[in-house]
Design an enzyme around this catalytic site. Structure first.
Site, short mmCIF file in Angstrom:
data_model
loop_
_atom_site.label_atom_id
_atom_site.label_comp_id
_atom_site.label_asym_id
_atom_site.label_seq_id
_atom_site.Cartn_x
_atom_site.Cartn_y
_atom_site.Cartn_z
N LYS A 121 44.54 43.42 30.92
CA LYS A 121 43.33 43.06 31.67
C LYS A 121 43.72 42.44 33.02
O LYS A 121 43.11 42.75 34.05
CB LYS A 121 42.46 42.05 30.88
CG LYS A 121 41.74 42.62 29.70
CD LYS A 121 40.49 43.36 30.07
CE LYS A 121 40.35 44.77 29.70
NZ LYS A 121 40.90 45.56 28.75
N TRP B 131 21.20 56.58 24.13
CA TRP B 131 22.63 56.47 23.84
C TRP B 131 22.74 56.82 22.37
O TRP B 131 22.37 56.04 21.51
CB TRP B 131 23.11 55.05 24.11
CG TRP B 131 24.58 54.87 23.93
CD1 TRP B 131 25.22 54.25 22.90
CD2 TRP B 131 25.61 55.29 24.83
NE1 TRP B 131 26.58 54.28 23.11
CE2 TRP B 131 26.85 54.91 24.27
CE3 TRP B 131 25.61 55.97 26.04
CZ2 TRP B 131 28.06 55.17 24.90
CZ3 TRP B 131 26.82 56.23 26.65
CH2 TRP B 131 28.03 55.83 26.08
N ASN C 240 14.86 52.06 20.03
CA ASN C 240 16.22 51.63 20.33
C ASN C 240 16.72 50.85 19.12
O ASN C 240 15.99 50.01 18.60
CB ASN C 240 16.23 50.72 21.57
CG ASN C 240 17.57 50.07 21.81
OD1 ASN C 240 18.61 50.64 21.49
ND2 ASN C 240 17.57 48.87 22.37
C1 F6R Z 1 41.59 49.19 29.87
C2 F6R Z 1 40.94 50.45 29.60
C3 F6R Z 1 41.78 51.64 29.34
C4 F6R Z 1 41.17 52.50 28.22
C5 F6R Z 1 42.00 53.79 28.04
C6 F6R Z 1 41.47 54.66 26.93
O1 F6R Z 1 40.69 48.16 30.12
O2 F6R Z 1 39.74 50.53 29.60
O3 F6R Z 1 43.07 51.27 29.02
O4 F6R Z 1 41.15 51.76 27.05
O5 F6R Z 1 42.00 54.54 29.24
O6 F6R Z 1 40.16 55.08 27.21
P1 F6R Z 1 39.26 55.65 26.06
O7 F6R Z 1 39.01 54.55 25.09
O8 F6R Z 1 38.00 56.12 26.75
O9 F6R Z 1 40.00 56.78 25.41
#
Ligand code: F6R
Length: 618
Positions: free
Chosen positions: A491, A78, A102
């Site tokens: 959530k 990662w 790591n």
């Molecule tokens: C909620 C969640 C989504 C992401 C959103 C942005 O739990 O995970 O609301 O925060 O889709 O995603 P990223 O951060 O990957 O751009």
């Protein structure tokens, strides 16, 4: 959060190591690699960018039979320092030495300079490679020359940061030396064979006897036994235990869902995100292609993001404006470019994204760049599109997040956003160096406090089971408690498919208070005692207003908050922190609550309906 494996025994090492890597792929899939010691003084290495399938294809092409030997190491990456590529993949090699790593070697820059000055040719951009060269040199020359174990210890004593390392040397094919500081490593004890893994899933098919290695310990392992010492070579203890999980449970660390495991990983996510970002009294970003002068010239900050990442931006606004005295607007990325925002060369756009692939955020970045604004990405995925198209990057080090609902990446985003705020304050001189240092020290204390919250979530789960049949739940907060309320509601919506709304508590009386009816659960985050005064007393009034209308109040507040306790139907205590840092604590009960309600309703916590982890369409 890479995956590490090792094997010394009587079986052919390659299949054992590759199978273990398959189990570790959840820890990272930017690249993977193996090294097998043939027993006759040679080490055969193969490594490939991308998922394990790419390595497997390369092994097939090379002929798996050519990797003969019963000692091997492996790594699934990662990416942290250095983008995903074959060159940056582990194992790293120097002469007869091969290593996998790591973590983050914080002092890699001076070590790298030292090696370069001595004529060593470093071939990768990683922090890890220095460990291979240091070991090769210690084996060749100096007080530990020729002594593999002593040379490993000598190298370990020069490293700063958090790391798990496994060292091999072609002239010592019956021995692997491994060490851990802060990042995980478990030993598997078989019949005339020994295993190493970042967790037990790496070797659960082979043995159920494991030894947990303590902090700052070194293990020397051979097929017939092992010896544990500290970094100075003094005997140290491991903790032997028997693994009673099945494979699926092992991959989830014994939790029912990845999300629960990821909630528990939050202390590490925050600690790892801070690692390496404070050097010589200064905040440093990862890839800074914006000059200090350009940072000084910034006259406005826009934060663009979606979903939880957007909420992390809302939290950051309070810190950025407070520390830098710059106006900071936070925009939902999908709205940003369609309303013609005022952008120019002196605008800094901060794009926050776990995946680095979210189409809405990516398009917002492109729009900002087309208007000549500077773009700084806060991202969890090295090598993804958003950091690639940005002028500067700060990586969150939450490791892969498998549960669709963001948890550890969210806390890591808040942490990284604060670092951005401090970097700006530092460049602009709106905070003295000692103030920047003091804010950073406060952040460094957070993982321990987060751990305390993570360890005390059982009462929250009990409340969730009790309220699992509610039709609707409201979340209230003020100041940074407001974005925390939005995150709590999100959530619950996404996991439990329950109607939930987050409001600034003061706004309630302007409409939403009409929603309050007998028995409606309402969550409230109280500001820390430090903020007692206006904010605290206003929230107390808000709680009284909703209680008078029959709401059931679930209050998240500091342990010692006796003012609000009598007004709470349920009281969830959290440790004391500063107001700005409180979301790193107060969000956690919301995550646990939503996951438990979803589980009680029989839903798949890791894969909520209609959602995807990475949203690559607008
Ligand atoms: C909620 C969640 C989504 C992401 C959103 C942005 O739990 O995970 O609301 O925060 O889709 O995603 P990223 O951060 O990957 O751009």
């Amino acid at each position: 959060m890479c995956g590490i494996v090792g094997y010394v025994g009587h079986q052919a090492a390659l299949p054992v190591v590759v199978e273990a890597l398959r189990r570790m792929e959840y820890r990272g899939y930017d690249s993977s690699g193996v090294a097998v010691l043939d027993g006759a003084g040679a080490t055969r290495v193969e490594k490939k960018e991308g998922k394990l399938a790419n390595l497997e294809a390369a092994l097939d092409a090379a002929g798996r039979g050519s990797f003969a030997g019963t000692t091997g190491i492996g790594h699934t990456r990662w990416a942290t320092h250095g983008r995903p590529s074959d060159r940056n993949a582990h194992p790293h090699v120097s002469g007869e030495v091969a290593i996998v790593h790591n973590g983050i070697i914080e002092n890699f820059a001076p070590l790298r300079h030292e090696l370069e000055a001595a004529g060593v040719d470093l071939v990768s951009d990683t922090d890890s490679e220095v460990a291979a060269h240091l070991l090769a040199r210690a084996m060749d020359d100096g007080p530990t020359a020729g002594d593999f174990v002593a040379s490993c210890r000598a190298v370990l004593n020069r490293l700063e940061g958090a790391f798990t390392l496994v060292f091999s040397h072609a002239d010592h094919p019956d021995t692997l030396v491994a060490a851990r500081r802060s990042t995980p490593l478990v030993l598997g004890v078989g019949e005339d064979e020994m295993f190493l893994g970042s967790d037990v899933a790496a070797f659960i098919d082979h043995t159920r006897d494991a030894v947990e290695l303590g902090q700052d310990t070194v293990v020397v392992m051979r097929a017939d036994g092992y010896e544990i010492t500290d970094f100075a070579g003094e005997p140290a203890e491991g903790r032997p235990f028997r693994i009673d999980w099945d494979l699926e449970a092992a991959e989830k660390g014994g939790y029912d869902f990845f999300m629960l495991k990821e909630i528990a990983e939050q202390p590490d996510a925050v600690a790892d995100t801070l690692l390496g970002h404070f050097h010589d009294g200064r905040i440093v970003l990862d890839e800074q292609r914006i000059s200090d002068q350009e940072l000084r010239d910034v006259d406005k900050v826009f934060i663009v993001a979606c979903g939880s990442a957007y909420h992390s931006g809302l939290v950051a606004k309070y810190a950025i404006e407070h520390w830098t005295r710059l106006p900071c607007e936070v925009e939902i990325a999908s709205e940003f470019r369609y309303r013609d925002p005022v952008l120019d060369r002196s605008t800094l756009v901060v794009a926050i994204s776990q995946s680095g692939e979210t189409a809405d955020t990516l398009e917002a970045v492109r729009h900002a760049k087309s208007q000549k604004a500077r773009v700084l990405a806060v991202c969890n995925t090295n090598g993804s599109q958003i950091p690639r198209e940005s002028d500067a990057v700060l990586y969150t080090h939450a490791g892969p997040e498998i549960g669709v609902a963001s948890t550890k990446a969210y806390l890591a985003q808040i942490t990284a956003n604060y670092l951005v705020g401090l970097a700006l304050a530092q460049a602009r001189g709106t905070k003295y160096p000692d103030e920047v240092a003091s804010e950073f020290r406060q952040l460094e204390k957070m993982p321990e406090l987060i751990q305390r919250v993570v360890d005390s979530l059982e009462p929250v789960r009990a409340i969730a089971r009790e309220l699992a049949d509610s039709k609707s739940v409201l979340f209230l907060g003020r100041h940074v408690g407001y974005p925390t309320a939005l995150e709590g509601a999100l959530k619950l919506k996404e996991l439990a498919y329950m109607h939930a709304e987050g409001f600034p508590a003061g706004e309630l009386k302007h409409g939403p208070i009409a929603l309050i009816e007998d028995g409606l659960p309402v969550f409230v985050v109280m500001p820390p005692i430090e903020g007692r005064g206006v904010l605290h007393s206003k929230l107390v009034s808000n709680i009284q207003e909703i209680k008078a209308r029959g709401a059931r109040t679930i209050v998240i507040a500091e342990e010692g908050d006796d003012v609000v306790r009598p007004l709470s139907d349920y009281f969830i205590p959290i440790p004391t922190s500063t107001t700005l840092l409180q979301p790193l604590l107060a969000t956690i009960p919301y995550q646990a609550f939503a996951a438990e309600v979803a589980a009680a309703r029989g839903y798949d916590v890791d894969k909520p309906r209609n959602l995807a982890k990475s949203v690559t369409v607008e």
